[in-house]
Design a protein around this motif. Structure first.
Motif, PDB file in Angstrom:
ATOM      1  N   ILE A 157      35.588 -51.557  -2.923  1.00 21.31           N
ATOM      2  CA  ILE A 157      36.036 -50.285  -3.488  1.00 21.31           C
ATOM      3  C   ILE A 157      36.482 -50.488  -4.933  1.00 21.31           C
ATOM      4  N   LYS A 158      36.427 -49.375  -5.677  1.00 21.58           N
ATOM      5  CA  LYS A 158      36.986 -49.399  -7.032  1.00 21.58           C
ATOM      6  C   LYS A 158      38.174 -48.465  -7.042  1.00 21.58           C
ATOM      7  N   LEU A 159      39.301 -48.994  -7.449  1.00 16.16           N
ATOM      8  CA  LEU A 159      40.521 -48.199  -7.422  1.00 16.16           C
ATOM      9  C   LEU A 159      40.551 -47.203  -8.572  1.00 16.16           C
ATOM     10  N   SER A 160      41.022 -46.007  -8.294  1.00 14.45           N
ATOM     11  CA  SER A 160      41.313 -45.083  -9.382  1.00 14.45           C
ATOM     12  C   SER A 160      42.744 -45.366  -9.870  1.00 14.45           C
ATOM     13  N   LYS A 161      43.189 -44.622 -10.857  1.00 13.34           N
ATOM     14  CA  LYS A 161      44.504 -44.905 -11.447  1.00 13.34           C
ATOM     15  C   LYS A 161      45.653 -44.653 -10.481  1.00 13.34           C
ATOM     16  N   LYS A 162      45.418 -43.725  -9.553  1.00 16.25           N
ATOM     17  CA  LYS A 162      46.480 -43.384  -8.602  1.00 16.25           C
ATOM     18  C   LYS A 162      45.941 -43.579  -7.185  1.00 16.25           C
ATOM     19  N   SER A 163      46.416 -44.618  -6.523  1.00 19.70           N
ATOM     20  CA  SER A 163      45.899 -44.919  -5.182  1.00 19.70           C
ATOM     21  C   SER A 163      47.049 -45.163  -4.212  1.00 19.70           C
ATOM     22  N   ILE A 164      46.914 -44.597  -3.048  1.00 15.00           N
ATOM     23  CA  ILE A 164      47.908 -44.795  -1.987  1.00 15.00           C
ATOM     24  C   ILE A 164      47.171 -45.235  -0.725  1.00 15.00           C
ATOM     25  N   PHE A 165      47.661 -46.275  -0.076  1.00 16.37           N
ATOM     26  CA  PHE A 165      47.078 -46.769   1.171  1.00 16.37           C
ATOM     27  C   PHE A 165      48.041 -46.477   2.318  1.00 16.37           C
ATOM     28  N   VAL A 166      47.570 -45.742   3.307  1.00 13.97           N
ATOM     29  CA  VAL A 166      48.446 -45.349   4.414  1.00 13.97           C
ATOM     30  C   VAL A 166      48.265 -46.298   5.590  1.00 13.97           C
ATOM     31  N   LEU A 167      49.357 -46.864   6.076  1.00  9.08           N
ATOM     32  CA  LEU A 167      49.315 -47.728   7.253  1.00  9.08           C
ATOM     33  C   LEU A 167      50.095 -47.061   8.383  1.00  9.08           C
ATOM     34  N   GLY A 168      49.484 -47.002   9.550  1.00 13.66           N
ATOM     35  CA  GLY A 168      50.122 -46.296  10.666  1.00 13.66           C
ATOM     36  C   GLY A 168      50.792 -47.237  11.641  1.00 13.66           C
ATOM     37  N   ASN A 169      51.493 -46.620  12.563  1.00 10.50           N
ATOM     38  CA  ASN A 169      52.119 -47.317  13.683  1.00 10.50           C
ATOM     39  C   ASN A 169      51.081 -48.155  14.438  1.00 10.50           C
ATOM     40  N   GLU A 170      51.485 -49.393  14.854  1.00 10.76           N
ATOM     41  CA  GLU A 170      50.514 -50.333  15.441  1.00 10.76           C
ATOM     42  C   GLU A 170      49.831 -49.800  16.696  1.00 10.76           C
ATOM     43  N   SER A 171      50.568 -49.075  17.537  1.00 11.52           N
ATOM     44  CA  SER A 171      49.890 -48.606  18.744  1.00 11.52           C
ATOM     45  C   SER A 171      49.274 -47.219  18.559  1.00 11.52           C
ATOM     46  N   GLU A 172      49.936 -46.363  17.778  1.00 10.21           N
ATOM     47  CA  GLU A 172      49.449 -44.984  17.649  1.00 10.21           C
ATOM     48  C   GLU A 172      48.511 -44.781  16.455  1.00 10.21           C
ATOM     49  N   GLY A 173      48.602 -45.669  15.464  1.00 15.95           N
ATOM     50  CA  GLY A 173      47.826 -45.471  14.238  1.00 15.95           C
ATOM     51  C   GLY A 173      48.467 -44.419  13.340  1.00 15.95           C
ATOM     52  N   VAL A 174      47.668 -43.910  12.410  1.00 12.66           N
ATOM     53  CA  VAL A 174      48.160 -42.877  11.493  1.00 12.66           C
ATOM     54  C   VAL A 174      48.195 -41.546  12.237  1.00 12.66           C
ATOM     55  N   SER A 175      49.250 -40.774  12.043  1.00 12.52           N
ATOM     56  CA  SER A 175      49.393 -39.506  12.763  1.00 12.52           C
ATOM     57  C   SER A 175      48.363 -38.497  12.271  1.00 12.52           C
ATOM     58  N   LYS A 176      48.050 -37.530  13.122  1.00 15.73           N
ATOM     59  CA  LYS A 176      46.984 -36.566  12.838  1.00 15.73           C
ATOM     60  C   LYS A 176      47.241 -35.806  11.538  1.00 15.73           C
ATOM     61  N   LYS A 177      48.461 -35.321  11.392  1.00 11.95           N
ATOM     62  CA  LYS A 177      48.801 -34.522  10.205  1.00 11.95           C
ATOM     63  C   LYS A 177      48.615 -35.317   8.914  1.00 11.95           C
TER      64      LYS A 177
END
Lengths: 249, 249
Positions: B195-215
């Motif tokens: 990947i090539k990062l843009s100037k503003k990047s956020i990486f979301v990491l979720g809960n180990e068992s549930e993952g990232v929440s739907k919302k």
């Protein structure tokens, strides 16, 4: 008999057997058809409750021999009377090999652990190395955490996926070995971002508080750094293993 | 007073204060001259033993206000009567900021945590991100582990090195934000290696068992994979954070 082929075969077999314990672990192992099981051990004092019934049923389905022991003998087998809950299981680990085999290998990128005592770290290292670009872990029997239910839990189902090369000490393995053996050092000239791997590379990770032991350090041939920001001096050892497993050299 | 500047300033101040507890932790914090301390709280029921004498002496040297409480009041302050050992300390964390600030930032690579409840994982994530190429962590107050002595221990002295942007929920922060917001997915077309990062990047990491929440997932704009060997399906969340912090995009 000591030098006979029969003795060698038996030794090889028993070296590849590891014993786990505790009811949840035993159920998990019995349910995983990829895991080859040698024997199941039960204490004669076990109450026949739901978990024990389930273990018996699973063992019967798989045709696994069950040995019944008095409580003391079971403790000697599990080596953990406080947590065995009256059950132990011998697993034949095809991925658990002698480090003598490394001499005959032509290409490898291995991680060697020098004094990792924390079972959670060991489990995490196994998990990351199994997922990443690592061919196996060299694990000295004496100075390392034992493969235990805690290690198994932290490995998240990857315990039997990656070759683990057991040895008595890393010195024995490294002595005379034709490989680049790396230690990590903040003073190293080359960083993990700019090394070129040779065909045979081993990365040594030491105990979190003590680092790599002096004797092992003397047998290492190269050193590399992981550049760190904000004056941070070290990373968790499982994180370090993960970076070595995933950063492309 | 609610809308006055004075109220806003007070709110900002108290939002930046975190309370830790336990005698070893309080000593460690008092000995670290880089940590700004607001106030020290002691239970009137404390026996004046070696640890308490040391804490009193350190506080006196640094000129820190000591408040004496009955045991119940101290529990309300520490929010952990089982482990506070009769002492708690308010720390002013200059690195603890409102996520509202992110809107005005022009370049960033952040990690956002969605439901990380395990204090060891949170501490390890802080440690790796502080050491690596990450500008801060977005930490929702409601769904995350509290900054506690366990987090502090796992962070290995890095707790106050990296900006932590607190918020009530990630949805509030992401809504309308002009940034690439990444989730990790084994199905993603692009991997962390390409990947090539843009100037503003956020990486979301979720809960180990549930993952990232739907919302939260619905507000993410891109997805990437971490390629894994041997059929391994996932990595420990702190390891994932470390790879994002150290693999050069």
């Amino acid at each position: 008999m000591k030098d006979s082929q029969e003795y060698k075969n038996k030794k090889k077999f028993f070296d590849s057997v590891i014993t786990l314990y505790g009811r949840n672990v035993v159920v998990e192992v019995l349910e995983d058809m990829n895991v080859e099981i040698h024997r199941l051990h039960m204490s004669e004092s076990n109450q026949i409750d739901g978990a024990i019934k389930k273990i018996n049923a699973l063992a019967k389905t798989r045709g696994i021999e069950i040995l019944i022991h008095d409580k003391k003998s079971l403790s000697r087998i599990s080596k953990n009377s406080k947590q065995d809950q009256g059950v132990a299981i011998d697993i034949v680990t095809k991925t658990y090999k002698s480090a003598d085999d490394i001499k005959d290998m032509k290409n490898y990128k291995l991680i060697a652990l020098d004094g990792i005592q924390n079972p959670q770290n060991l489990g995490m290292i196994i998990r990351s190395c199994a997922a990443g670009f690592i061919d196996g872990i060299i694990l000295p029997k004496k100075s390392s955490a034992k493969i235990s239910p805690l290690v198994m839990k932290a490995s998240a189902g990857t315990l039997f996926k990656l070759p683990i090369y057991y040895c008595n000490s890393l010195e024995d393995v490294f002595d005379g070995l034709d490989a680049d053996i790396y230690t990590l050092s903040s003073h190293a000239q080359n960083s993990i971002y700019d090394i070129k791997l040779s065909k045979k590379s081993i990365f040594v990770l030491g105990n979190e508080s003590e680092g790599v032991s002096k004797k092992v350090n003397e047998l290492c041939t190269k050193s590399i750094s992981i550049p760190m920001q904000r004056g941070v001096e070290s990373l968790n050892v499982a994180v370090t293993a993960s970076l070595i497993a995933f950063i492309k050299f």
